[in-house]
Every structure is written in C-alpha cells, then in structure tokens.
Design an enzyme around this catalytic site. Structure first.
Site, PDB file in Angstrom:
ATOM      1  N   GLY A  10      18.401  19.254  82.574  1.00 45.19           N
ATOM      2  CA  GLY A  10      16.849  19.768  83.210  1.00 45.19           C
ATOM      3  C   GLY A  10      15.478  18.080  83.795  1.00 45.19           C
ATOM      4  N   ASP A  31      23.679  21.462  78.554  1.00 45.50           N
ATOM      5  CA  ASP A  31      23.811  22.495  79.492  1.00 45.50           C
ATOM      6  C   ASP A  31      23.823  23.616  80.066  1.00 45.50           C
ATOM      7  OD1 ASP A  31      21.366  23.042  81.724  1.00 45.50           O
ATOM      8  OD2 ASP A  31      20.027  21.145  81.086  1.00 45.50           O
ATOM      9  N   SER A  34      21.037  26.361  83.878  1.00 45.33           N
ATOM     10  CA  SER A  34      20.073  27.641  84.793  1.00 45.33           C
ATOM     11  C   SER A  34      19.144  27.732  84.963  1.00 45.33           C
ATOM     12  CB  SER A  34      20.414  28.516  83.316  1.00 45.33           C
ATOM     13  OG  SER A  34      19.288  27.439  82.333  1.00 45.33           O
ATOM     14  N   SER A 124       4.419  22.146  73.751  1.00 47.00           N
ATOM     15  CA  SER A 124       3.756  22.331  74.731  1.00 47.00           C
ATOM     16  C   SER A 124       2.060  21.898  74.198  1.00 47.00           C
ATOM     17  CB  SER A 124       3.729  23.081  75.398  1.00 47.00           C
ATOM     18  OG  SER A 124       2.596  23.449  76.308  1.00 47.00           O
ATOM     19  N   THR A 126      -0.015  24.040  75.318  1.00 43.12           N
ATOM     20  CA  THR A 126      -0.005  25.367  75.215  1.00 43.12           C
ATOM     21  C   THR A 126      -0.595  25.644  73.825  1.00 43.12           C
ATOM     22  OG1 THR A 126       0.125  27.367  76.452  1.00 43.12           O
ATOM     23  CG2 THR A 126       2.053  26.617  75.307  1.00 43.12           C
ATOM     24  N   TYR A 148       5.509  33.188  76.596  1.00 44.37           N
ATOM     25  CA  TYR A 148       6.121  31.523  76.628  1.00 44.37           C
ATOM     26  C   TYR A 148       6.077  30.576  75.274  1.00 44.37           C
ATOM     27  CZ  TYR A 148       6.758  26.633  78.376  1.00 44.37           C
ATOM     28  OH  TYR A 148       6.856  24.938  77.701  1.00 44.37           O
ATOM     29  N   LYS A 152       6.911  28.724  71.903  1.00 42.74           N
ATOM     30  CA  LYS A 152       7.171  27.285  71.447  1.00 42.74           C
ATOM     31  C   LYS A 152       6.006  27.414  70.221  1.00 42.74           C
ATOM     32  CE  LYS A 152       8.723  25.123  75.008  1.00 42.74           C
ATOM     33  NZ  LYS A 152      10.497  24.381  74.147  1.00 42.74           N
ATOM     34  N   PHE A 177       1.237  16.989  77.215  1.00 42.29           N
ATOM     35  CA  PHE A 177       0.540  17.388  78.645  1.00 42.29           C
ATOM     36  C   PHE A 177       1.162  17.943  79.629  1.00 42.29           C
ATOM     37  CE2 PHE A 177      -3.041  18.014  75.570  1.00 42.29           C
ATOM     38  CZ  PHE A 177      -2.439  17.515  74.739  1.00 42.29           C
ATOM     39  N   ASN A 197       4.925  26.770  90.539  1.00 47.84           N
ATOM     40  CA  ASN A 197       4.455  27.058  89.646  1.00 47.84           C
ATOM     41  C   ASN A 197       3.497  25.846  89.416  1.00 47.84           C
ATOM     42  OD1 ASN A 197       4.969  29.475  88.862  1.00 47.84           O
ATOM     43  ND2 ASN A 197       7.042  28.766  87.374  1.00 47.84           N
ATOM     44  N   ASP A 292      -5.757  30.704  82.879  1.00 48.82           N
ATOM     45  CA  ASP A 292      -6.120  28.745  82.839  1.00 48.82           C
ATOM     46  C   ASP A 292      -7.350  28.627  82.048  1.00 48.82           C
ATOM     47  OD1 ASP A 292      -3.790  28.537  84.525  1.00 48.82           O
ATOM     48  OD2 ASP A 292      -5.357  28.340  86.501  1.00 48.82           O
TER      49      ASP A 292
HETATM   50  N1  LIG Z   1       8.035  20.254  82.395  1.00 49.15           N
HETATM   51  C1  LIG Z   1       6.715  20.743  82.246  1.00 49.15           C
HETATM   52  O1  LIG Z   1       5.597  20.954  82.669  1.00 49.15           O
HETATM   53  C2  LIG Z   1       6.660  21.015  80.427  1.00 49.15           C
HETATM   54  C3  LIG Z   1       5.257  21.033  79.485  1.00 49.15           C
HETATM   55  C4  LIG Z   1       5.491  21.506  77.790  1.00 49.15           C
HETATM   56  C5  LIG Z   1       6.533  21.424  77.352  1.00 49.15           C
HETATM   57  N2  LIG Z   1       8.351  21.452  78.384  1.00 49.15           N
HETATM   58  C6  LIG Z   1       8.984  21.771  77.924  1.00 49.15           C
HETATM   59  O2  LIG Z   1      10.327  20.880  77.298  1.00 49.15           O
HETATM   60  C7  LIG Z   1      11.695  21.113  77.761  1.00 49.15           C
HETATM   61  C8  LIG Z   1      11.709  20.781  79.328  1.00 49.15           C
HETATM   62  O3  LIG Z   1      11.172  20.980  80.770  1.00 49.15           O
HETATM   63  P1  LIG Z   1      11.509  20.907  81.523  1.00 49.15           P
HETATM   64  O4  LIG Z   1      10.176  20.313  82.356  1.00 49.15           O
HETATM   65  O5  LIG Z   1      12.408  19.231  81.691  1.00 49.15           O
HETATM   66  O6  LIG Z   1      12.442  21.761  82.432  1.00 49.15           O
HETATM   67  P2  LIG Z   1      13.371  22.473  83.322  1.00 49.15           P
HETATM   68  O7  LIG Z   1      13.955  23.765  83.218  1.00 49.15           O
HETATM   69  O8  LIG Z   1      13.936  21.478  84.168  1.00 49.15           O
HETATM   70  O9  LIG Z   1      15.170  22.039  81.563  1.00 49.15           O
HETATM   71  C9  LIG Z   1      15.429  22.923  81.188  1.00 49.15           C
HETATM   72  C10 LIG Z   1      16.780  22.785  80.565  1.00 49.15           C
HETATM   73  O10 LIG Z   1      17.590  23.131  79.483  1.00 49.15           O
HETATM   74  C11 LIG Z   1      18.533  24.027  80.055  1.00 49.15           C
HETATM   75  N3  LIG Z   1      18.834  25.799  80.072  1.00 49.15           N
HETATM   76  C12 LIG Z   1      18.142  26.782  79.862  1.00 49.15           C
HETATM   77  N4  LIG Z   1      18.108  27.410  79.057  1.00 49.15           N
HETATM   78  C13 LIG Z   1      19.751  26.674  78.360  1.00 49.15           C
HETATM   79  C14 LIG Z   1      20.294  26.958  77.124  1.00 49.15           C
HETATM   80  N5  LIG Z   1      20.074  28.125  76.605  1.00 49.15           N
HETATM   81  N6  LIG Z   1      21.336  26.387  76.962  1.00 49.15           N
HETATM   82  C15 LIG Z   1      22.061  25.451  77.425  1.00 49.15           C
HETATM   83  N7  LIG Z   1      20.481  24.986  78.772  1.00 49.15           N
HETATM   84  C16 LIG Z   1      20.055  25.642  78.597  1.00 49.15           C
HETATM   85  C17 LIG Z   1      18.083  24.200  81.869  1.00 49.15           C
HETATM   86  O11 LIG Z   1      19.278  25.068  82.509  1.00 49.15           O
HETATM   87  C18 LIG Z   1      17.253  23.229  81.965  1.00 49.15           C
HETATM   88  O12 LIG Z   1      18.493  22.311  82.482  1.00 49.15           O
HETATM   89  C19 LIG Z   1      11.392  22.992  77.710  1.00 49.15           C
HETATM   90  O13 LIG Z   1      11.556  23.347  76.279  1.00 49.15           O
HETATM   91  C20 LIG Z   1       9.763  23.092  77.842  1.00 49.15           C
HETATM   92  O14 LIG Z   1       9.351  24.165  77.841  1.00 49.15           O
HETATM   93  C21 LIG Z   1       7.359  21.740  80.003  1.00 49.15           C
END
Ligand SMILES: NC(=O)c1ccc[n+]([C@@H]2O[C@H](COP(=O)([O-])OP(=O)(O)OC[C@H]3O[C@@H](n4cnc5c(N)ncnc54)[C@H](O)[C@@H]3O)[C@@H](O)[C@H]2O)c1
Length: 336
Positions: A10, A31, A34, A124, A126, A148, A152, A177, A197, A292
């Site tokens: 991801g 991974d 998804s 997060s 959040t 969501y 967390k 952040f 988003n 927001d």
């Molecule tokens: N991007 C943001 O703004 C942000 C902010 C705060 C926290 N986060 C957290 O950071 C983490 C990574 O976020 P991201 O932006 O890289 O998201 P992303 O969707 O790009 O990456 C998440 C990855 O997890 C994989 N995945 C999801 N459920 C799975 C499962 N059950 N088994 C195996 N793989 C699974 C998806 O295929 C994806 O590759 C997440 O937990 C997200 O909640 C993200």
C-alpha cells in the site's frame, strides 16, 4: 532484522519498505492487494535494489499468517494493513471492524506463539477527536465520528492491554497526521481508487485534467484564510519515522505523533502546489463537510526527543514529489 510488513504493497507501507531496506533490514510483505497492486512490490525492489519476500494473503486469516511466522524468523512486525476510507466505514462498519480489529488480534496471537516481541502499529491523529491543538500523545482519546476511527482507537487499546500483560512486549503506536507526496523517483505514490478522499491526490488529479475542479469544503473556519488546516507530512519522512520507531523500540507501550508540527491551510497547499510545479489548479468553495474540524496539527517533541526523528521535507517537496508521481502514473483502473 527480519521485518514482517503487513499492507506493505500500500501507500505508506511501500515507502516504509524502501526505508527499511535502505536501513539494512530484510522485508517480508503480507498484503491481500485489496487496495494495492503487486507491481508496487516490484517497484520497491527496483528502487531499493534489494529483494523482498511477498505473500499475497489476508492477515485476518490465522492459518496464512502462521505459515509466514513458521517459515521465517520474524524479529518485528509493522502492521499497516487495514481499510482506511472514513466515509465507507460509515456504510460498511462490520467490514471495517472485522478487517482492522481481527487482523490486529491474529497478528499479535502469532507474535505470542512465536516469541516475537517488537510491534509497530499504524494509528491516526483521528483518535484525538476534537481535542485542542496541538495534539499531544498524553491527551485523552476522544470519540471519533466514524467506525474507521474507532477501529484505530480500539486497536490501540487491545495492543496496550497485550503489552501490559507481557512485560517483554515492545509496542510503538504511531499516530500519523496527513501523509502526502511520493518517493522522489516518481515510481510509487498515492493512487486511490475512484474519487480521492484526501486533498493532495485530488489536487494532482485536477492538475492532470482527470478531475475538473477541486472542491474546497468551507472557507468560514476560524483559520488564516477560512479553510481547514492540517499537518501534512511527506510520506518518506513518515517512512523514516517507522524505521526510527522500530530501531529505538524498548519494552512497554510508546505512542508517537508523526507529523511536522506545522499547520497548512487548503488554500496554502493549493498555492504551494501551483508555485512548486508551475501549474494552475482550479477550485471552488463549497459547503463544509460533515465531521471535518477546523484545524489540527501535532506536537512532535516526543518523537524528536525519544527517537531522534523529525520530518525533513517541506511542503514544496511534498507538492513536487506528488506531482512527479501523478504525471508518471498510468491510471489504476486502466492498468488493472
Ligand atoms: N493514508 C493516510 O492518510 C493514513 C492516515 C492515518 C493512518 N493511516 C493508516 O495507515 C495504514 C496504511 O495506510 P495507507 O494509506 O498506506 O493505505 P493503503 O490502502 O494504501 O494500504 C493498506 C494496505 O493494506 C492492504 N490490506 C488491507 N486489509 C488487508 C488484510 N486484511 N490483509 C492483508 N492486506 C490488507 C491493502 O491491500 C493495502 O495494500 C492503514 O492502517 C491506515 O489506516 C493512513
């Protein structure tokens, strides 16, 4: 160290894999793709010029996870895998609770079974809800407005309880952040499905002509120009923050904000993007979006003092790198 990176294909996970490989660690990615593509894993290897091991599995599947722990001597886990779309979580709460909570439970059970005591968790900002800014790690967590955010906060509590019950477990909870930008190679970056988003991919898609106009949600907040203020952090700084957290991990629970400590408004970000890339971004002001808040940013002193980590890249680098990736990127849907 051999690090199991869940969600490593991801957005944040793939950048962190590069930082881990460059710091000399070995990476095993789990991974289910998804929300990502296997090509990203290939690109990670190209950029870092190192091999990674990739398992296409769902980390809620205990048997599949067990095979990895059986096959490798895992020294630590960084758990990124999760569903992350706030709006979707309101429509599909059970999917979010199942995926984000069960994955945490399955992974920590495997850690317990195989004696793995280093765990880094993606949380997060959040979880701070509507606390006063800046957000400090010591603040009480306030209710979030969506499932969501609850997953967390719940995962944080589950992991904290596990750590308290096992004195040698070492847990780092990282509260991100607003991650933006891309690896400077332009090969990997943020590629959301459908209408983004988040602000930066929206801006890059408007600049590219994929979307007509940026919609700015509200210009009547009590901020410098009336638009919402967030703490944007370059994804490579965030990635390096994970390496620092992992390498400085000691027994017990440690919570860190990963941000820059600096707030930037929506219109400031748009302006910075236009100047950094010499391109125009059309926008219109629309109504505020439910849920927001006006402004939030991190207090980052704890990560600086304890991990020796601070974000190095500025808003110009974030805008430039995000745009380089967008220009290079063949649309997710087309290339699938
Ligand atoms: N991007 C943001 O703004 C942000 C902010 C705060 C926290 N986060 C957290 O950071 C983490 C990574 O976020 P991201 O932006 O890289 O998201 P992303 O969707 O790009 O990456 C998440 C990855 O997890 C994989 N995945 C999801 N459920 C799975 C499962 N059950 N088994 C195996 N793989 C699974 C998806 O295929 C994806 O590759 C997440 O937990 C997200 O909640 C993200």
């Amino acid at each position: 160290m051999n690090i199991l990176v869940t969600g490593g294909a991801g957005y944040i996970g793939s950048h962190t894999c590069i930082a881990l490989l460059q710091a000399g660690h070995s990476v095993i990615i789990a991974d289910n793709l998804s929300n990502s593509k296997s090509e990203t894993v290939m690109k990670v290897m190209d950029i870092a010029e190192k091999e990674v091991t990739f398992y296409e599995i769902d980390v809620t599947n205990a048997e599949a996870v067990d095979i990895i722990f059986k096959n490798y001597k895992i020294d630590g886990v960084i758990h990124f895998a999760g569903l992350k779309a706030v709006g979707e979580s309101v429509e599909k709460p059970l999917e979010y609770y199942h995926n984000n909570i069960v994955s945490t439970v399955v992974l920590t059970k495997a850690c317990h079974k195989y004696g793995v005591n280093r765990f880094v968790f993606s949380s997060s900002a959040t979880v701070y809800g509507e606390n006063n800014v800046p957000f400090f790690e010591t603040m009480d967590l306030l209710p979030t407005t969506n499932p969501y955010g609850e997953t967390k906060a719940m995962s944080e509590r589950i992991l904290t309880d596990i750590t308290r019950s096992n004195p040698i477990f070492s847990l780092s909870i990282l509260r991100y952040f607003n991650p933006v930008g891309a690896h400077e190679s332009g090969l990997i970056g943020e590629a959301p499905n459908g209408i983004p988003n988040n602000l930066m991919p929206y801006v890059t898609q408007v600049a590219k002509g994929k979307l007509e106009k940026l919609r700015v949600f509200g210009n009547d907040y009590p901020t410098i120009d009336g638009t919402g203020i967030r703490d944007y952090i370059h994804v490579m700084d965030l990635a390096e923050g994970h390496v620092a957290a992992l390498e400085n991990l000691t027994e017990g629970v440690h919570v860190y904000n990963l941000g820059t400590g600096k707030g930037t408004s929506v219109l400031e970000l748009v302006k910075a993007f236009e100047i950094a890339n010499d391109i125009k971004v059309s926008y219109e002001i629309v109504d505020r979006r439910a849920g927001d808040i006006a402004s939030y940013y991190a207090d980052t002193s704890k990560a600086k003092n304890e991990l020796g980590w601070t974000a190095k890249r500025d808003i110009v680098a974030m805008c430039r790198d995000a745009w380089r990736f967008e220009k290079n990127y063949k649309d997710f849907v087309e290339s699938k």
